[in-house]
Design an enzyme around this catalytic site. Structure first.
Site, PDB file in Angstrom:
ATOM      1  N   HIS A  21      15.990 120.660   9.054  1.00 14.80           N
ATOM      2  CA  HIS A  21      14.613 120.133   9.096  1.00 14.80           C
ATOM      3  C   HIS A  21      13.897 120.330  10.422  1.00 14.80           C
ATOM      4  O   HIS A  21      12.713 120.040  10.529  1.00 14.80           O
ATOM      5  CB  HIS A  21      14.610 118.639   8.753  1.00 14.80           C
ATOM      6  CG  HIS A  21      15.079 117.781   9.886  1.00 14.80           C
ATOM      7  ND1 HIS A  21      16.392 117.668  10.230  1.00 14.80           N
ATOM      8  CD2 HIS A  21      14.387 117.032  10.783  1.00 14.80           C
ATOM      9  CE1 HIS A  21      16.507 116.874  11.273  1.00 14.80           C
ATOM     10  NE2 HIS A  21      15.304 116.477  11.634  1.00 14.80           N
TER      11      HIS A  21
HETATM   12  C1  UD1 Z   1      10.821 113.335  12.296  1.00 13.52           C
HETATM   13  C2  UD1 Z   1      11.255 113.228  13.745  1.00 13.52           C
HETATM   14  C3  UD1 Z   1      12.598 113.911  13.941  1.00 13.52           C
HETATM   15  C4  UD1 Z   1      13.627 113.418  12.943  1.00 13.52           C
HETATM   16  C5  UD1 Z   1      13.064 113.586  11.541  1.00 13.52           C
HETATM   17  C6  UD1 Z   1      14.011 113.109  10.476  1.00 13.52           C
HETATM   18  C7  UD1 Z   1       9.435 113.227  15.407  1.00 13.52           C
HETATM   19  C8  UD1 Z   1       8.759 114.029  16.437  1.00 13.52           C
HETATM   20  N1  UD1 Z   1      10.298 113.887  14.639  1.00 13.52           N
HETATM   21  O1  UD1 Z   1      10.601 114.715  12.007  1.00 13.52           O
HETATM   22  O2  UD1 Z   1      13.067 113.634  15.246  1.00 13.52           O
HETATM   23  O3  UD1 Z   1      14.820 114.147  13.096  1.00 13.52           O
HETATM   24  O4  UD1 Z   1      11.848 112.828  11.463  1.00 13.52           O
HETATM   25  O5  UD1 Z   1      13.458 113.355   9.210  1.00 13.52           O
HETATM   26  O6  UD1 Z   1       9.199 112.045  15.314  1.00 13.52           O
HETATM   27  N2  UD1 Z   1       6.921 114.083   5.015  1.00 13.52           N
HETATM   28  C9  UD1 Z   1       6.932 113.712   3.690  1.00 13.52           C
HETATM   29  N3  UD1 Z   1       7.312 112.430   3.400  1.00 13.52           N
HETATM   30  C10 UD1 Z   1       7.673 111.531   4.347  1.00 13.52           C
HETATM   31  C11 UD1 Z   1       7.641 111.934   5.687  1.00 13.52           C
HETATM   32  C12 UD1 Z   1       7.277 113.219   6.008  1.00 13.52           C
HETATM   33  O7  UD1 Z   1       6.617 114.491   2.810  1.00 13.52           O
HETATM   34  O8  UD1 Z   1       8.023 110.382   3.998  1.00 13.52           O
HETATM   35  C13 UD1 Z   1       6.530 115.489   5.346  1.00 13.52           C
HETATM   36  C14 UD1 Z   1       5.066 115.606   5.695  1.00 13.52           C
HETATM   37  O9  UD1 Z   1       4.601 116.813   5.218  1.00 13.52           O
HETATM   38  C15 UD1 Z   1       5.088 115.639   7.212  1.00 13.52           C
HETATM   39  C16 UD1 Z   1       6.408 116.340   7.492  1.00 13.52           C
HETATM   40  O10 UD1 Z   1       7.293 115.917   6.457  1.00 13.52           O
HETATM   41  O11 UD1 Z   1       3.995 116.285   7.752  1.00 13.52           O
HETATM   42  C17 UD1 Z   1       6.978 116.014   8.820  1.00 13.52           C
HETATM   43  O12 UD1 Z   1       7.145 114.596   8.994  1.00 13.52           O
HETATM   44  P1  UD1 Z   1       7.176 113.985  10.491  1.00 13.52           P
HETATM   45  O13 UD1 Z   1       7.531 112.549  10.480  1.00 13.52           O
HETATM   46  O14 UD1 Z   1       5.949 114.342  11.223  1.00 13.52           O
HETATM   47  O15 UD1 Z   1       8.332 114.811  11.182  1.00 13.52           O
HETATM   48  P2  UD1 Z   1       9.801 115.154  10.707  1.00 13.52           P
HETATM   49  O16 UD1 Z   1       9.915 116.631  10.628  1.00 13.52           O
HETATM   50  O17 UD1 Z   1      10.219 114.353   9.518  1.00 13.52           O
END
Ligand code: UD1
Length: 374
Positions: free
Chosen positions: A208
């Site tokens: 991820h």
């Molecule tokens: C975040 C953390 C990372 C952690 C990871 C675990 C930061 C900078 N990064 O990254 O350290 O390892 O979480 O998962 O805080 N999304 C969904 N549903 C959700 C949440 C996210 O669909 O419930 C999708 C969205 O398109 C979003 C993308 O995932 O834009 C990224 O989510 P985000 O929380 O920004 O970062 P992660 O890559 O999950």
């Protein structure tokens, strides 16, 4: 003592669960805030259920967005909650955007509210400033009053940044508290049978990190590597929403056809599957730690790790960099050759299921807030 505990994203929930439990056992007043950085049932609610987390007292509902937007939204929403709650301690875990956002808010209200910041998992460093988490780690540690370290290698990292040793307390790894508590229930799920790999050596992969999945070439190499491995053993890949979206965007569906792709798993499901795996291939920090405790050989698809003890005192190895599909296959074969260890056979100090007790003891034994000292 009143402690306000924050969780925002998937890797936070297993860290706050034992801390909230121990605060209750110690008779401390606790306030639980969920920022809503992760919000899908599979990324959030499933963890509340599996980890028996209490319902949050405040849900900030910040959702997804660019780093600036997400961090700013947490800051704006968290400030009034902190002012209303007036805790003695703001307890922050890990390195996600919610961690840093709340640290900044609390540090600036420290004097007017008399609250201090404790960072659980302080002092981990990848020294890779391209990782958003590295920025979050360094800055959170810098504004924290109490640095609660998960492993001894954190101390020289913090000393190098000019942090006084009096502010550090070694507590061990709180995530392992959750692992030990939930392992029997995770095993009872018999996940290997549920995903159709019972009795067969299989590989559990997770993927991820933006640096791995947002880059077309990099994601292509990784999927090709996993596809090559799938000719030797079933590769099970629970898919993070970010990775799912990129595979679609880059048109890589055919590369992932030979993999056994699952929806994101809950905490117990993931733990049960990891415990049953022959090898894990990952870019997650948490999986490097969990596989070490479970004795599962791990091949990490990153150039560096902020958790070097999982290599020196555990079952982890880094794939050779820059990543190619061949190097991923080599790292997998080397991990496979290492073979499984017993649970707890090689475990770093303080990864013993009692870290949250030490967190709460450290909070309770700190002298009262002294504005002149900060
Ligand atoms: C975040 C953390 C990372 C952690 C990871 C675990 C930061 C900078 N990064 O990254 O350290 O390892 O979480 O998962 O805080 N999304 C969904 N549903 C959700 C949440 C996210 O669909 O419930 C999708 C969205 O398109 C979003 C993308 O995932 O834009 C990224 O989510 P985000 O929380 O920004 O970062 P992660 O890559 O999950």
């Amino acid at each position: 003592m009143k402690a306000l505990v924050v969780a925002g994203a998937r890797p936070n929930f297993m860290k706050v669960a034992p801390i909230l439990e121990q605060l209750q056992c110690a008779g401390a007043e606790r306030v639980f805030v969920h920022t809503g950085q992760h919000y899908d049932v599979s990324m959030s609610e499933a963890f509340f259920r599996d980890l028996e987390l209490p319902a949050p007292d405040f849900y900030l509902g910040v959702g997804s967005g660019s780093h600036a937007k997400q961090t700013a939204r947490v800051m704006e929403a968290f400030e009034p909650v902190l002012v209303e709650s007036k805790p003695d301690w703001v307890v922050l875990v890990g390195d996600v955007n919610s961690t840093l956002a709340c640290a900044l808010v609390a540090a600036k209200l420290r004097q007017s509210l008399g609250c201090r910041v404790a960072h659980v998992e302080a002092g981990l460093r990848s020294n890779d400033w391209n990782m958003p988490e590295e920025v979050n780690r360094v800055l959170t540690d810098r504004v924290s009053d109490l640095l609660l370290t998960p492993s001894h290698d954190a101390v020289p990292n913090l000393l190098r940044e000019g942090i006084a040793p009096e502010r550090m307390v070694f507590v061990g790894n709180v995530m392992i508290d959750s692992l030990m508590k939930q392992l029997p229930a995770a095993r009872a799920l018999n996940m290997a049978a549920r995903v159709g790999v019972e009795g067969k050596p299989f590989v559990l992969a997770t993927l991820h990190r933006p640096s791995n999945v947002d880059d077309r070439r990099q994601l292509g190499e990784i999927l090709e590597g996993l596809a090559a491995i799938s000719r030797e053993a079933t590769v099970v890949l629970p898919l993070h929403p970010r990775t799912r979206d990129r595979i679609k965007e880059f048109g890589f569906e055919s590369l992932s056809e030979s993999l056994s792709i699952l929806e994101p798993l809950g905490y117990r499901e993931m733990l049960g599957l990891l415990d049953a795996a022959a090898v894990t291939i990952t870019d997650s920090g948490g999986v490097q730690e969990e596989s070490t405790v479970l004795g599962v050989p791990c091949a990490t698809l990153r150039e560096t790790t902020e958790r070097p003890v999982t290599i020196t005192e555990g079952t982890n190895r880094l794939a050779e960099w820059p990543l190619t599909s061949e190097r991923i296959v080599s790292a997998y074969r080397a991990a496979m050759a290492d073979g499984r260890k017993q649970v707890g056979e090689r475990v770093p100090d303080g990864w013993d299921g009692r870290a949250a007790e030490r967190v709460v003891r450290a909070l309770m034994s700190q002298p009262a807030y002294d504005p002149a000292a900060s």
